[in-house]
Design a protein around this motif. Structure first.
Motif, PDB file in Angstrom:
ATOM      1  N   ARG A 155       0.820  -1.124  -0.020  1.00  0.00           N
ATOM      2  CA  ARG A 155       0.115  -0.228   0.234  1.00  0.00           C
ATOM      3  C   ARG A 155       0.927   1.174  -0.080  1.00  0.00           C
ATOM      4  NH1 ARG A 155      -5.385  -1.558   1.059  1.00  0.00           N
ATOM      5  NH2 ARG A 155      -5.916  -3.691   0.862  1.00  0.00           N
ATOM      6  N   ILE A 156       0.242   2.287  -0.305  1.00  0.00           N
ATOM      7  CA  ILE A 156       1.056   3.449  -0.592  1.00  0.00           C
ATOM      8  C   ILE A 156       1.958   3.957   0.681  1.00  0.00           C
ATOM      9  CG2 ILE A 156       1.237   6.126  -1.000  1.00  0.00           C
ATOM     10  CD1 ILE A 156      -0.670   5.388  -3.331  1.00  0.00           C
ATOM     11  N   ILE A 157       1.131   3.757   1.883  1.00  0.00           N
ATOM     12  CA  ILE A 157       1.730   4.162   3.077  1.00  0.00           C
ATOM     13  C   ILE A 157       2.904   3.463   3.531  1.00  0.00           C
ATOM     14  CG2 ILE A 157       0.185   2.835   4.693  1.00  0.00           C
ATOM     15  CD1 ILE A 157      -0.078   5.326   6.298  1.00  0.00           C
ATOM     16  N   ASP A 158       2.826   2.124   3.023  1.00  0.00           N
ATOM     17  CA  ASP A 158       3.945   1.052   3.614  1.00  0.00           C
ATOM     18  C   ASP A 158       5.409   1.887   3.385  1.00  0.00           C
ATOM     19  OD1 ASP A 158       2.287  -0.584   3.995  1.00  0.00           O
ATOM     20  OD2 ASP A 158       2.222  -1.799   2.147  1.00  0.00           O
ATOM     21  N   PHE A 159       5.751   2.553   2.308  1.00  0.00           N
ATOM     22  CA  PHE A 159       6.988   3.193   2.138  1.00  0.00           C
ATOM     23  C   PHE A 159       7.417   4.268   3.118  1.00  0.00           C
ATOM     24  CE2 PHE A 159       5.237   1.643  -1.915  1.00  0.00           C
ATOM     25  CZ  PHE A 159       6.461   1.047  -2.588  1.00  0.00           C
ATOM     26  N   ILE A 160       6.590   5.148   3.393  1.00  0.00           N
ATOM     27  CA  ILE A 160       7.113   6.208   4.580  1.00  0.00           C
ATOM     28  C   ILE A 160       6.864   5.385   6.032  1.00  0.00           C
ATOM     29  CG2 ILE A 160       4.642   7.003   4.727  1.00  0.00           C
ATOM     30  CD1 ILE A 160       7.838   8.878   5.420  1.00  0.00           C
ATOM     31  N   LEU A 161       5.987   4.581   6.036  1.00  0.00           N
ATOM     32  CA  LEU A 161       6.126   3.721   7.573  1.00  0.00           C
ATOM     33  C   LEU A 161       7.404   3.137   7.477  1.00  0.00           C
ATOM     34  CD1 LEU A 161       4.008   3.840   9.904  1.00  0.00           C
ATOM     35  CD2 LEU A 161       2.879   1.917   8.661  1.00  0.00           C
ATOM     36  N   SER A 162       7.655   2.156   6.672  1.00  0.00           N
ATOM     37  CA  SER A 162       8.898   1.395   6.454  1.00  0.00           C
ATOM     38  C   SER A 162      10.284   2.348   6.871  1.00  0.00           C
ATOM     39  CB  SER A 162       9.054   0.575   5.441  1.00  0.00           C
ATOM     40  OG  SER A 162       8.090  -0.349   5.261  1.00  0.00           O
ATOM     41  N   ASN A 163      10.195   3.533   5.979  1.00  0.00           N
ATOM     42  CA  ASN A 163      11.408   4.411   6.158  1.00  0.00           C
ATOM     43  C   ASN A 163      11.386   4.884   7.633  1.00  0.00           C
ATOM     44  OD1 ASN A 163      12.013   4.313   3.381  1.00  0.00           O
ATOM     45  ND2 ASN A 163      10.724   6.401   3.101  1.00  0.00           N
ATOM     46  N   MET A 164      10.599   5.140   8.360  1.00  0.00           N
ATOM     47  CA  MET A 164      10.640   5.574   9.579  1.00  0.00           C
ATOM     48  C   MET A 164      11.220   4.367  10.677  1.00  0.00           C
ATOM     49  SD  MET A 164       7.466   8.270  10.170  1.00  0.00           S
ATOM     50  CE  MET A 164       7.564   9.892   9.562  1.00  0.00           C
ATOM     51  N   THR A 165      10.583   3.405  10.526  1.00  0.00           N
ATOM     52  CA  THR A 165      10.808   2.064  11.396  1.00  0.00           C
ATOM     53  C   THR A 165      12.263   1.542  10.994  1.00  0.00           C
ATOM     54  OG1 THR A 165       9.666   0.435   9.881  1.00  0.00           O
ATOM     55  CG2 THR A 165       8.447   1.398  11.808  1.00  0.00           C
ATOM     56  N   ASN A 166      12.606   1.459   9.923  1.00  0.00           N
ATOM     57  CA  ASN A 166      14.032   1.322   9.477  1.00  0.00           C
ATOM     58  C   ASN A 166      15.077   2.079  10.282  1.00  0.00           C
ATOM     59  OD1 ASN A 166      13.523  -0.942   8.046  1.00  0.00           O
ATOM     60  ND2 ASN A 166      13.114   0.214   6.028  1.00  0.00           N
ATOM     61  N   ALA A 167      14.653   3.605  10.525  1.00  0.00           N
ATOM     62  CA  ALA A 167      15.305   4.482  11.268  1.00  0.00           C
ATOM     63  C   ALA A 167      15.491   4.287  12.580  1.00  0.00           C
ATOM     64  CB  ALA A 167      15.196   5.644  10.756  1.00  0.00           C
ATOM     65  N   GLY A 168      14.664   3.297  13.304  1.00  0.00           N
ATOM     66  CA  GLY A 168      14.555   3.166  14.611  1.00  0.00           C
ATOM     67  C   GLY A 168      13.455   4.006  15.064  1.00  0.00           C
ATOM     68  N   ILE A 169      12.377   4.816  14.593  1.00  0.00           N
ATOM     69  CA  ILE A 169      11.680   5.729  15.167  1.00  0.00           C
ATOM     70  C   ILE A 169      10.750   4.409  15.613  1.00  0.00           C
ATOM     71  CG2 ILE A 169      10.042   7.415  14.651  1.00  0.00           C
ATOM     72  CD1 ILE A 169      11.987   8.359  12.437  1.00  0.00           C
ATOM     73  N   ASP A 170      10.207   4.576  16.893  1.00  0.00           N
ATOM     74  CA  ASP A 170       9.115   3.658  17.238  1.00  0.00           C
ATOM     75  C   ASP A 170       7.990   4.351  18.026  1.00  0.00           C
ATOM     76  OD1 ASP A 170      10.365   4.582  19.612  1.00  0.00           O
ATOM     77  OD2 ASP A 170      11.564   2.676  20.234  1.00  0.00           O
ATOM     78  N   ASN A 171       7.862   5.645  17.738  1.00  0.00           N
ATOM     79  CA  ASN A 171       6.635   6.388  18.244  1.00  0.00           C
ATOM     80  C   ASN A 171       6.124   7.153  16.954  1.00  0.00           C
ATOM     81  OD1 ASN A 171       4.690   7.722  19.647  1.00  0.00           O
ATOM     82  ND2 ASN A 171       6.022   9.119  20.495  1.00  0.00           N
ATOM     83  N   ILE A 172       5.196   6.572  16.137  1.00  0.00           N
ATOM     84  CA  ILE A 172       4.610   7.173  14.992  1.00  0.00           C
ATOM     85  C   ILE A 172       3.120   7.426  15.082  1.00  0.00           C
ATOM     86  CG2 ILE A 172       4.448   6.864  12.472  1.00  0.00           C
ATOM     87  CD1 ILE A 172       6.873   4.900  12.589  1.00  0.00           C
ATOM     88  N   GLY A 173       2.849   8.651  14.847  1.00  0.00           N
ATOM     89  CA  GLY A 173       1.357   9.034  14.780  1.00  0.00           C
ATOM     90  C   GLY A 173       0.958   9.270  13.276  1.00  0.00           C
ATOM     91  N   ILE A 174      -0.046   8.694  13.029  1.00  0.00           N
ATOM     92  CA  ILE A 174      -0.722   8.942  11.673  1.00  0.00           C
ATOM     93  C   ILE A 174      -2.074   9.731  11.719  1.00  0.00           C
ATOM     94  CG2 ILE A 174      -1.790   7.675   9.470  1.00  0.00           C
ATOM     95  CD1 ILE A 174      -0.117   5.426  10.161  1.00  0.00           C
ATOM     96  N   PHE A 175      -1.929  10.989  11.134  1.00  0.00           N
ATOM     97  CA  PHE A 175      -3.189  11.940  11.209  1.00  0.00           C
ATOM     98  C   PHE A 175      -3.907  11.692   9.966  1.00  0.00           C
ATOM     99  CE2 PHE A 175      -0.508  13.207  14.871  1.00  0.00           C
ATOM    100  CZ  PHE A 175      -1.297  13.987  15.502  1.00  0.00           C
ATOM    101  N   THR A 176      -4.734  10.959   9.843  1.00  0.00           N
ATOM    102  CA  THR A 176      -5.767  10.646   8.797  1.00  0.00           C
ATOM    103  C   THR A 176      -6.849  11.457   8.507  1.00  0.00           C
ATOM    104  OG1 THR A 176      -6.529   8.736   7.364  1.00  0.00           O
ATOM    105  CG2 THR A 176      -6.498   8.747   9.833  1.00  0.00           C
TER     106      THR A 176
END
Length: 369
Positions: free
Chosen positions: A37-58
Motif C-alpha cells: 500500500r502507498i503508506i508502506d513506504f514512509i512507514l517502513s522508512n521511519m521504522t527502519n530508522a529506529g523511530i518507534d513512536n509514530i502517529g498517523i493523522f488521517t
C-alpha cells in the motif's frame, strides 16, 4: 537509531486527481507494486530508522487504512508504550486544515519523550535514510529542515507539487508550485524536521492568530522568522498525486534498477502479510517483465503488468501494461492494454479494453448501495 525522534505521517494529500481509486479509500491505502500500500513506504522508512513512536493523522473514510495497519505488527510497532497511533477523529479535512487536527491531539505530543519530530506525507514514494537527514539537521543547527529532490522531468511529473527556490546551497528563499513549465525543479518532498517544542509552537501560534490552517503554509510563510535549511535527497522519488503518476510509479517498479533501489539496496519495505498459496502458472501461460503477487492463477499472456494477490487470468487472455488489483477475474480471450482495475473487478471473456499510456483506463467494480 533515532530514538529521540517521533514520526508524524500527515495524510493531507489532495486526492482530486486520483479520485477513481480514492472514492472509497484514502490515498495512503491504495494498493501499489502488487502487494504493498502507498503508506508502506514512509512507514517502513521511519521504522527502519529506529523511530518507534509514530502517529498517523488521517481523515474520515479510513476503514481500509485501519484494516491494513491493524496493530502495527508488520512494522514492529505493536507496543504497549508508544508504537503506532492513528488519529482520525476530526471534522476538519486535512487537505484544507491540518493545524486543528494537530491541536486537538496536542496531548500526544506533550507527553511523548522524544525531542524531535519528522513530519511527512504518504504519497512521496522513496526509500530514504532518515539517519543522514537527522545528522544533517542537527549538524546544521537549523530550526527546520525541509527535504527536496532535484528533478529534470518536472514538466511531465510532480505536477502541483511544491517547489523550493534555494540560494547559498541549502537556504530557502521562497516556495512555489510546479505548473509544468520547466524541466528542472527542486521538488519539495513535504518532509519537515524540527524540535517538538517548535512544532507545538507553530501549531499553537496558527490556532491563536488564525494566520494559517496548514502546517506547511505556516512554515513557508516563516522563512524570515526561522532558520530553514534544505536537505538534498538523491534517490528515486515518485509523487503519487494523480492517476498518471500512480500508473507511472507501478510501471517504474518493473525497471530492475528502480526495483532494486527501492526494495533491496537499502532497508526493506514492510507490509501486512497474508498467507497465500504460491501463484500457479499453467503450461499455456506466458509472463514477461511483470510483478505477480501470490495466490494468483495465470493461464494467459501477461506483459509489463503489475498483478496483485488472488487474481485469475484465464486461458487466451492477453494483458499488456496493466495494473490489476487483488481478487480480480479476467475472462478467456479478453484483451486488456493500459488498464487499471480496482479490486474485485470481473472482466468477461472476449472483452477488449484499451487505454492510453498517458491516460490509463480505470475499471471500477459495481457496489451494492
Amino acid at each position: 537509531m533515532l530514538k529521540n525522534y517521533m514520526g508524524i505521517i500527515n495524510l493531507d494529500e489532495n486526492e482530486d486527481r486520483i479520485r477513481e481509486l480514492t472514492r472509497h479509500r484514502p490515498l495512503a491505502s491504495v494498493p501499489i507494486a502488487g502487494r504493498y500500500r502507498i503508506i508502506d513506504f514512509i512507514l517502513s522508512n521511519m521504522t527502519n530508522a529506529g523511530i518507534d513512536n509514530i502517529g498517523i493523522f488521517t481523515k474520515m473514510n479510513s476503514r481500509s487504512l485501519m484494516d491494513h495497519l491493524s496493530n502495527g505488527r508488520p512494522w514492529d510497532l505493536n507496543r504497549k508504550i508508544e508504537g503506532l497511533r492513528v488519529f482520525n477523529f476530526s471534522e476538519n479535512d486535512p487537505v484544507y486544515d491540518d493545524i486543528h487536527n494537530f491541536s486537538n491531539n496536542m496531548e500526544y505530543f506533550t507527553y511523548s519523550r522524544q525531542q524531535y519530530v519528522i513530519v511527512a506525507p504518504s504519497y512521496m514514494i522513496c526509500n530514504i535514510d532518515y539517519h543522514k537527514l537527522a545528522k544533517y539537521h542537527e549538524d546544521s543547527e537549523n530550526d527546520i529542515t525541509i527535504v527536496y529532490k532535484k528533478v529534470n522531468d518536472a514538466d511531465r511529473s510532480f505536477y502541483k507539487c511544491d517547489v523550493l527556490n534555494i540560494y547559498n546551497g541549502d537556504r530557502i528563499a521562497s516556495v512555489g508550485e510546479n505548473i509544468g513549465t520547466y524541466k528542472e525543479a527542486n521538488i519539495c518532498m513535504e518532509t519537515y524536521v524540527m524540535k517538538k517544542e517548535l512544532f507545538m509552537e507553530i501549531v499553537y501560534d496558527c490556532v491563536r492568530t488564525g494566520r494559517c490552517r496548514k502546517l506547511k503554509k505556516a512554515i513557508y510563510s516563516s522563512l524570515d522568522r526561522y532558520s530553514v535549511g534544505a536537505y538534498d535527497f538523491v534517490g528515486y522519488l515518485k509523487c503519487v498525486n494523480s492517476l498518471y503518476s500512480y500508473y507511472k510509479a507501478n510501471m517504474d517498479f518493473l525497471n530492475p534498477r528502480v526495483n532494486k533501489e527501492i526494495f533491496f539496496d537499502q532497508s526493506p519495505i514492510y507490509t501486512k502479510t497474508k498467507d497465500e498459496s504460491p501463484t500457479k502458472y499453467t503450461n499455456d501461460s506466458h509472463v514477461v517483465n511483470s510483478i505477480v503477487a501470490s495466490g494468483c492463477v495465470i493461464e494467459g499472456y501477461v506483459e509489463n503488468c503489475v498483478i496483485s494477490r488472488k487474481v485469475h487470468i484465464a486461458k487466451g487472455a492477453v494483458l499488456k501494461d496493466c495494473i490489476i488489483l487483488q481478487n480480480c477475474e479476467i475472462g478467456p480471450n479478453a484483451k486488456l492494454s493500459n488498464i487499471i482495475t480496482d479490486k474485485y473487478v470481473k472482466i468477461e471473456g472476449d472483452k477488449e479494453l484499451k487505454g492510453d499510456k498517458d491516460i490509463p483506463l480505470v475499471i471500477e467494480r459495481e457496489r451494492n448501495l
